[in-house]
Design an enzyme around this catalytic site. Structure first.
Site, PDB file in Angstrom:
ATOM      1  N   HIS A 241       0.804  -1.228   0.000  1.00  0.00           N
ATOM      2  CA  HIS A 241       0.000   0.000   0.000  1.00  0.00           C
ATOM      3  C   HIS A 241       0.838   1.280   0.000  1.00  0.00           C
ATOM      4  O   HIS A 241       0.292   2.371  -0.031  1.00  0.00           O
ATOM      5  CB  HIS A 241      -0.944   0.027   1.201  1.00  0.00           C
TER       6      HIS A 241
HETATM    7  C1  UD1 Z   1      -1.799   4.966   6.408  1.00  0.00           C
HETATM    8  C2  UD1 Z   1      -0.505   5.398   7.082  1.00  0.00           C
HETATM    9  C3  UD1 Z   1       0.548   4.314   6.920  1.00  0.00           C
HETATM   10  C4  UD1 Z   1       0.037   2.958   7.366  1.00  0.00           C
HETATM   11  C5  UD1 Z   1      -1.257   2.659   6.625  1.00  0.00           C
HETATM   12  C6  UD1 Z   1      -1.836   1.311   7.004  1.00  0.00           C
HETATM   13  C7  UD1 Z   1       0.041   7.814   7.056  1.00  0.00           C
HETATM   14  C8  UD1 Z   1       0.902   8.824   6.433  1.00  0.00           C
HETATM   15  N1  UD1 Z   1       0.051   6.602   6.467  1.00  0.00           N
HETATM   16  O1  UD1 Z   1      -1.564   4.906   5.017  1.00  0.00           O
HETATM   17  O2  UD1 Z   1       1.681   4.660   7.688  1.00  0.00           O
HETATM   18  O3  UD1 Z   1       0.990   1.958   7.084  1.00  0.00           O
HETATM   19  O4  UD1 Z   1      -2.192   3.698   6.919  1.00  0.00           O
HETATM   20  O5  UD1 Z   1      -3.009   1.065   6.313  1.00  0.00           O
HETATM   21  O6  UD1 Z   1      -0.608   8.085   8.041  1.00  0.00           O
HETATM   22  N2  UD1 Z   1      -9.047   4.496   2.630  1.00  0.00           N
HETATM   23  C9  UD1 Z   1     -10.271   3.859   2.544  1.00  0.00           C
HETATM   24  N3  UD1 Z   1     -10.776   3.326   3.682  1.00  0.00           N
HETATM   25  C10 UD1 Z   1     -10.139   3.418   4.885  1.00  0.00           C
HETATM   26  C11 UD1 Z   1      -8.909   4.086   4.932  1.00  0.00           C
HETATM   27  C12 UD1 Z   1      -8.365   4.615   3.795  1.00  0.00           C
HETATM   28  O7  UD1 Z   1     -10.877   3.754   1.490  1.00  0.00           O
HETATM   29  O8  UD1 Z   1     -10.671   2.921   5.894  1.00  0.00           O
HETATM   30  C13 UD1 Z   1      -8.499   5.116   1.424  1.00  0.00           C
HETATM   31  C14 UD1 Z   1      -8.471   6.618   1.571  1.00  0.00           C
HETATM   32  O9  UD1 Z   1      -9.621   7.201   1.139  1.00  0.00           O
HETATM   33  C15 UD1 Z   1      -7.264   7.017   0.774  1.00  0.00           C
HETATM   34  C16 UD1 Z   1      -6.359   5.823   0.862  1.00  0.00           C
HETATM   35  O10 UD1 Z   1      -7.148   4.718   1.297  1.00  0.00           O
HETATM   36  O11 UD1 Z   1      -7.614   7.241  -0.569  1.00  0.00           O
HETATM   37  C17 UD1 Z   1      -5.194   6.052   1.760  1.00  0.00           C
HETATM   38  O12 UD1 Z   1      -5.589   6.225   3.129  1.00  0.00           O
HETATM   39  P1  UD1 Z   1      -4.650   7.031   4.162  1.00  0.00           P
HETATM   40  O13 UD1 Z   1      -5.147   6.877   5.547  1.00  0.00           O
HETATM   41  O14 UD1 Z   1      -4.479   8.386   3.645  1.00  0.00           O
HETATM   42  O15 UD1 Z   1      -3.248   6.381   4.039  1.00  0.00           O
HETATM   43  P2  UD1 Z   1      -2.777   4.855   3.992  1.00  0.00           P
HETATM   44  O16 UD1 Z   1      -2.214   4.594   2.638  1.00  0.00           O
HETATM   45  O17 UD1 Z   1      -3.831   3.912   4.495  1.00  0.00           O
END
Ligand code: UD1
Length: 399
Positions: A241
């Protein structure tokens, strides 16, 4: 001041108490009529739950404080958040900030705005942040500007790579926190080198493995592996991811080709992070990957089924942080698709190696031929970290 706080100190003696907050604290104490200090435990994203759960349960068991679960809402899907609360026996959060997704600045600012209000209302006696996600940084900055004491669990980890948002989050969080709980000696070394005074650093071990030990029986009895038609040591687990692996087509497309090749040698199960799924679909790679022989794409899994899969896997291919540690603990070969790691002890003492699209297939072949280091468990990775953290917190609050 003659007024005393719940832990028997004059309010003015508590490090970092800002006067308006003190007043609110005092009002709250009368309303709540409790002498127990209030501890905020912050959860935000998937990797936080297994670090907070053992400490929450330990503090409830010890009974000397009032631990409250604060969820920032950075992860919000059931399979990224709610299932972890359930699997780890955590209650619904006492406070939910419902911040959700956004750019880094939007997410960080959202948590800051929402959590500042909570701090001003509640003035918790200690705030505990874990890991390296955006909410960890946001909560720390907010609380420290209100002079509230903050402890960082999993402090001192460094990849040396400031192009990773998590590295920025670690550096800023550690620079500000009052108490720094480290998992391994390299954590202590980084902090001391950055000028942190030694009395702020306490080596406690790796709390995530407490979660594993708390749930070991359930994990081993879980049916995730057999439900997927897999047999012990007969498959690999994939998780990806990180932005640098999944956000650009030039990076993700060769990784998809690699996975298709790898799945011909060893069946693979890939619980797909929502970010990764979105990119695979946007770049038109989803169908190609899903249709390839030996590959099973599944929704992100809860803690118990995921650890059931990892525990019996022949190998894991990942860009996660925590999984590097869990595989070392369980003696499962781990191939980390990253140019660096903030967890080098998993390489020097464990089963982890860094790979890229060029070298991964060769490494998989080495694992399959039995040519891979077996892990030793690093010191204090013993499932008893929560007790050491609770003792350290009590000392900090009651001294
Ligand atoms: C975040 C953390 C990362 C961790 C990871 C585990 C930061 C900078 N990054 O990254 O360190 O390893 O979580 O998962 O804090 N999304 C969903 N549903 C959710 C959560 C996220 O659809 O429940 C989507 C969001 O809309 C976004 C993408 O996933 O488009 C990324 O989510 P985000 O929380 O920004 O970062 P992660 O890549 O999950």
């Amino acid at each position: 001041s003659a007024r005393r706080c719940p832990v028997g100190k004059a309010l003015s003696e508590i490090p970092g108490r800002w006067l308006p907050v003190q007043r609110t604290l005092w009002d709250n104490i009368e309303v709540m009529n409790t002498q127990k200090p209030t501890i905020h435990l912050i959860v935000a994203a998937r990797p936080n739950f297994m670090k907070v759960a053992p400490l929450y349960h330990e503090l409830i068991k010890q009974g000397w404080c009032n631990p409250l679960l604060v969820h920032t809402g950075q992860h919000y899907d059931a399979n990224m958040s709610g299932n972890f609360l359930r699997d780890l026996n955590l209650p619904q959060p006492d406070i939910h900030l419902s911040v959700g997704s956004g750019t880094h600045a939007e997410q960080t600012a959202g948590v800051m705005l929402a959590y500042e209000k909570v701090c001003l209302e509640q003035a918790p006696d200690y705030i505990i942040v874990v890991g390296d996600v955006n909410s960890t940084l946001a909560v720390t900055i907010t609380a420290k500007k209100l002079w509230l004491p903050v402890a960082h669990l999993e402090a001192g980890l460094r990849s040396g790579d400031r192009s990773m948002p998590e590295e920025i989050n670690r550096i800023v969080t550690d620079a500000l926190c009052d108490l720094l709980w480290t998992p391994s000696p390299d954590g202590d070394e980084h902090l001391l080198r950055e000028g942190v005074s030694p009395e702020r650093v306490v080596r406690v071990g790796n709390i995530m493995l407490d979660s594993y030990e708390l749930l070991r029986e359930k994990i081993e009895a879980d049916s995730a592996m057999s439900d997927l038609g897999l047999t012990p040591k007969g498959y690999g687990v994939v998780t990806l991811h990180r932005d640098f692996n999944v956000d650009r087509q030039e990076a993700l497309s060769p990784i998809v080709d690699l996975l298709i090749q790898a799945a011909k040698k060893l069946p693979l199960v890939f619980p797909v992070h929502p970010r990764t799924r979105a990119r695979l679909e946007t770049f038109g790679l989803w169908d190609k990957l899903e249709g390839s022989a030996g590959m099973q794409l599944v929704e992100p899994l809860g803690y118990i089924p995921f650890m059931n899969l990892v525990g019996s896997a022949r190998l894991v291919l990942t860009d996660s942080g925590g999984i590097q540690e869990e595989t070392t603990y369980l003696d499962v070969p781990c191939l980390t698709m990253r140019p660096n790691t903030e967890r080098p002890i998993t390489i020097t003492e464990g089963t982890n190696k860094l790979v890229d699209v060029e070298t991964a297939l060769e490494s998989i072949a080495r694992v399959l031929s039995g040519d891979w280091p077996t892990g030793t468990k690093p010191a204090l990775w013993d499932g008893k970290t929560a007790g050491r953290v609770a003792d350290s917190l009590k000392t900090a609050l009651l001294k």
